[in-house]
Design a protein around this motif. Structure first.
Motif, PDB file in Angstrom:
ATOM      1  N   LEU A  91     -37.059  -5.216  32.666  1.00 44.91           N
ATOM      2  CA  LEU A  91     -37.758  -4.625  34.078  1.00 44.91           C
ATOM      3  C   LEU A  91     -38.629  -3.444  33.780  1.00 44.91           C
ATOM      4  O   LEU A  91     -39.625  -3.224  34.435  1.00 44.91           O
ATOM      5  CB  LEU A  91     -36.749  -4.668  35.108  1.00 44.91           C
ATOM      6  CG  LEU A  91     -37.246  -4.104  36.503  1.00 44.91           C
ATOM      7  CD1 LEU A  91     -38.188  -5.168  36.999  1.00 44.91           C
ATOM      8  CD2 LEU A  91     -36.116  -4.042  37.492  1.00 44.91           C
ATOM      9  N   THR A  92     -37.931  -2.448  32.755  1.00 43.49           N
ATOM     10  CA  THR A  92     -38.580  -1.268  32.933  1.00 43.49           C
ATOM     11  C   THR A  92     -39.347  -0.857  31.544  1.00 43.49           C
ATOM     12  O   THR A  92     -40.378  -0.581  31.166  1.00 43.49           O
ATOM     13  CB  THR A  92     -37.519  -0.096  32.934  1.00 43.49           C
ATOM     14  OG1 THR A  92     -36.410  -0.159  32.382  1.00 43.49           O
ATOM     15  CG2 THR A  92     -36.920  -0.438  34.548  1.00 43.49           C
ATOM     16  N   VAL A  93     -38.404  -0.917  30.507  1.00 44.58           N
ATOM     17  CA  VAL A  93     -38.726  -0.320  29.363  1.00 44.58           C
ATOM     18  C   VAL A  93     -39.770  -1.278  28.410  1.00 44.58           C
ATOM     19  O   VAL A  93     -40.844  -0.535  28.252  1.00 44.58           O
ATOM     20  CB  VAL A  93     -37.715  -0.331  28.227  1.00 44.58           C
ATOM     21  CG1 VAL A  93     -37.826  -0.037  26.583  1.00 44.58           C
ATOM     22  CG2 VAL A  93     -36.482   0.593  28.569  1.00 44.58           C
ATOM     23  N   VAL A  94     -39.638  -2.410  28.369  1.00 40.79           N
ATOM     24  CA  VAL A  94     -40.641  -3.416  27.501  1.00 40.79           C
ATOM     25  C   VAL A  94     -41.904  -3.161  28.446  1.00 40.79           C
ATOM     26  O   VAL A  94     -43.224  -3.143  27.904  1.00 40.79           O
ATOM     27  CB  VAL A  94     -40.104  -4.632  27.429  1.00 40.79           C
ATOM     28  CG1 VAL A  94     -41.015  -5.841  27.051  1.00 40.79           C
ATOM     29  CG2 VAL A  94     -38.880  -4.693  26.655  1.00 40.79           C
ATOM     30  N   PRO A  95     -41.829  -3.665  29.721  1.00 43.42           N
ATOM     31  CA  PRO A  95     -43.348  -3.676  30.454  1.00 43.42           C
ATOM     32  C   PRO A  95     -44.021  -2.393  30.270  1.00 43.42           C
ATOM     33  O   PRO A  95     -45.194  -2.283  30.111  1.00 43.42           O
ATOM     34  CB  PRO A  95     -42.955  -4.206  31.911  1.00 43.42           C
ATOM     35  CG  PRO A  95     -41.641  -4.511  31.799  1.00 43.42           C
ATOM     36  CD  PRO A  95     -40.856  -4.138  30.670  1.00 43.42           C
ATOM     37  N   THR A  96     -43.290  -1.104  30.464  1.00 45.86           N
ATOM     38  CA  THR A  96     -43.759  -0.074  30.656  1.00 45.86           C
ATOM     39  C   THR A  96     -44.557   0.559  29.226  1.00 45.86           C
ATOM     40  O   THR A  96     -45.574   0.844  29.398  1.00 45.86           O
ATOM     41  CB  THR A  96     -42.597   1.083  31.011  1.00 45.86           C
ATOM     42  OG1 THR A  96     -42.210   1.037  32.483  1.00 45.86           O
ATOM     43  CG2 THR A  96     -43.406   2.723  30.554  1.00 45.86           C
ATOM     44  N   TYR A  97     -43.762   0.260  28.101  1.00 46.01           N
ATOM     45  CA  TYR A  97     -44.514   0.711  26.888  1.00 46.01           C
ATOM     46  C   TYR A  97     -45.553  -0.456  26.577  1.00 46.01           C
ATOM     47  O   TYR A  97     -46.583   0.059  25.885  1.00 46.01           O
ATOM     48  CB  TYR A  97     -43.456   0.505  25.756  1.00 46.01           C
ATOM     49  CG  TYR A  97     -42.526   1.984  25.754  1.00 46.01           C
ATOM     50  CD1 TYR A  97     -43.139   3.349  25.870  1.00 46.01           C
ATOM     51  CD2 TYR A  97     -41.341   1.719  25.999  1.00 46.01           C
ATOM     52  CE1 TYR A  97     -42.499   4.302  26.137  1.00 46.01           C
ATOM     53  CE2 TYR A  97     -40.394   3.009  25.955  1.00 46.01           C
ATOM     54  CZ  TYR A  97     -41.222   4.194  26.159  1.00 46.01           C
ATOM     55  OH  TYR A  97     -40.423   5.401  26.231  1.00 46.01           O
ATOM     56  N   LEU A  98     -45.625  -1.707  26.975  1.00 44.64           N
ATOM     57  CA  LEU A  98     -46.626  -2.430  26.791  1.00 44.64           C
ATOM     58  C   LEU A  98     -47.945  -2.190  27.580  1.00 44.64           C
ATOM     59  O   LEU A  98     -49.066  -2.304  27.328  1.00 44.64           O
ATOM     60  CB  LEU A  98     -46.175  -3.859  27.285  1.00 44.64           C
ATOM     61  CG  LEU A  98     -45.166  -4.536  25.968  1.00 44.64           C
ATOM     62  CD1 LEU A  98     -44.775  -5.919  26.726  1.00 44.64           C
ATOM     63  CD2 LEU A  98     -45.654  -4.640  24.681  1.00 44.64           C
ATOM     64  N   ILE A  99     -47.524  -1.685  29.033  1.00 42.47           N
ATOM     65  CA  ILE A  99     -48.585  -1.237  29.678  1.00 42.47           C
ATOM     66  C   ILE A  99     -49.317  -0.069  29.076  1.00 42.47           C
ATOM     67  O   ILE A  99     -50.396   0.042  28.939  1.00 42.47           O
ATOM     68  CB  ILE A  99     -48.354  -1.102  31.117  1.00 42.47           C
ATOM     69  CG1 ILE A  99     -48.015  -2.345  31.974  1.00 42.47           C
ATOM     70  CG2 ILE A  99     -49.306  -0.049  32.001  1.00 42.47           C
ATOM     71  CD1 ILE A  99     -47.193  -2.162  33.188  1.00 42.47           C
ATOM     72  N   GLN A 114     -40.614   2.438  20.473  1.00 38.57           N
ATOM     73  CA  GLN A 114     -40.482   3.137  21.789  1.00 38.57           C
ATOM     74  C   GLN A 114     -39.528   1.970  22.549  1.00 38.57           C
ATOM     75  O   GLN A 114     -38.393   2.288  23.047  1.00 38.57           O
ATOM     76  CB  GLN A 114     -41.701   3.502  22.649  1.00 38.57           C
ATOM     77  CG  GLN A 114     -42.064   4.699  22.154  1.00 38.57           C
ATOM     78  CD  GLN A 114     -43.544   4.917  22.783  1.00 38.57           C
ATOM     79  OE1 GLN A 114     -44.276   4.042  22.971  1.00 38.57           O
ATOM     80  NE2 GLN A 114     -43.890   6.004  23.255  1.00 38.57           N
ATOM     81  N   ILE A 115     -39.946   0.602  22.433  1.00 35.62           N
ATOM     82  CA  ILE A 115     -39.292  -0.579  23.017  1.00 35.62           C
ATOM     83  C   ILE A 115     -38.041  -0.561  22.403  1.00 35.62           C
ATOM     84  O   ILE A 115     -36.993  -0.912  23.206  1.00 35.62           O
ATOM     85  CB  ILE A 115     -40.238  -1.673  22.770  1.00 35.62           C
ATOM     86  CG1 ILE A 115     -41.420  -1.642  23.985  1.00 35.62           C
ATOM     87  CG2 ILE A 115     -39.267  -2.976  23.130  1.00 35.62           C
ATOM     88  CD1 ILE A 115     -42.342  -2.932  23.738  1.00 35.62           C
ATOM     89  N   VAL A 116     -37.838  -0.608  20.999  1.00 33.29           N
ATOM     90  CA  VAL A 116     -36.527  -0.781  20.366  1.00 33.29           C
ATOM     91  C   VAL A 116     -35.524   0.197  20.777  1.00 33.29           C
ATOM     92  O   VAL A 116     -34.203   0.077  21.339  1.00 33.29           O
ATOM     93  CB  VAL A 116     -36.594  -1.052  18.800  1.00 33.29           C
ATOM     94  CG1 VAL A 116     -35.362  -1.122  18.103  1.00 33.29           C
ATOM     95  CG2 VAL A 116     -37.513  -2.395  18.719  1.00 33.29           C
TER      96      VAL A 116
END
Length: 140
Positions: A91-99, A114-116
Motif C-alpha cells: 500500500l505504501t512502499v512499493v507504489p511510493t517508490y514506483l511513483i 529502496q523498495i526491497v
C-alpha cells in the motif's frame, strides 16, 4: 487510547526512525549523494529533521491504529504481523517508490533497493506490532 497502543506507538516510532537511518542514511546514503539535484544537501536536510520526526510519529500511530482494528486474537501473531507488513508495503512502499521513479529521474537500481530495504523494514514493523499485541497463552 490504551497503554498497549501508546507503547506500540512509541516502539514503532523509534524502530522506524532507526530503520530509516539504516536504510536511507547508511545503505542508500551514497546513492543519494550521486543525485544532488534531487536531494537536499546534508546541512540543509538537518534543518528539516523535525518534519521527518513528525511524519514518523504519524506513520507509527496510523500503523498501530490500523493493525489494532484488524487484529484477530484467535490467530497466530506472527502470521498476522507478516500479513500486515506485506499489506502495508504494497500500500505504501512499493507504489511510493514506483511513483517517484515515474516522475523523477531516479536510477532504477536505486528504486529497487529502496523498495526491497523499506519493504523489509515495514515487514519487521508488522512483526513488532503483532508481537506487542500478541495474546498470552492461557495456563492449562
Amino acid at each position: 487510547m490504551s497503554k498497549r497502543f501508546v507503547l506500540a506507538w512509541i516502539v514503532l516510532f523509534v524502530v522506524w526512525m532507526v530503520e530509516g537511518f539504516i536504510v536511507h542514511g547508511l545503505l542508500l546514503g551514497g546513492d543519494y549523494l550521486k543525485l544532488p539535484q534531487l536531494f537536499r544537501a546534508q546541512d540543509d536536510a538537518q534543518s528539516y529533521f523535525v518534519w521527518m520526526a513528525i511524519a514518523h510519529v504519524l506513520l507509527a500511530a496510523a500503523f498501530v491504529w490500523i493493525y489494532e482494528r484488524g487484529l484477530a486474537p484467535d490467530r497466530p501473531w506472527m502470521g498476522q504481523g507478516v500479513r500486515f507488513g506485506i499489506a502495508v508495503a504494497l500500500l505504501t512502499v512499493v507504489p511510493t517508490y514506483l511513483i517517484y521513479y515515474a516522475v523523477q529521474p531516479m536510477p532504477g537500481e536505486m528504486v529497487a533497493k529502496q523498495i526491497v530495504f523499506d519493504g523489509i523494514g515495514v515487514l519487521v514493523l508488522g512483526l513488532i506490532v503483532a508481537w506487542l499485541y500478541r495474546q498470552k497463552a492461557a495456563a492449562p
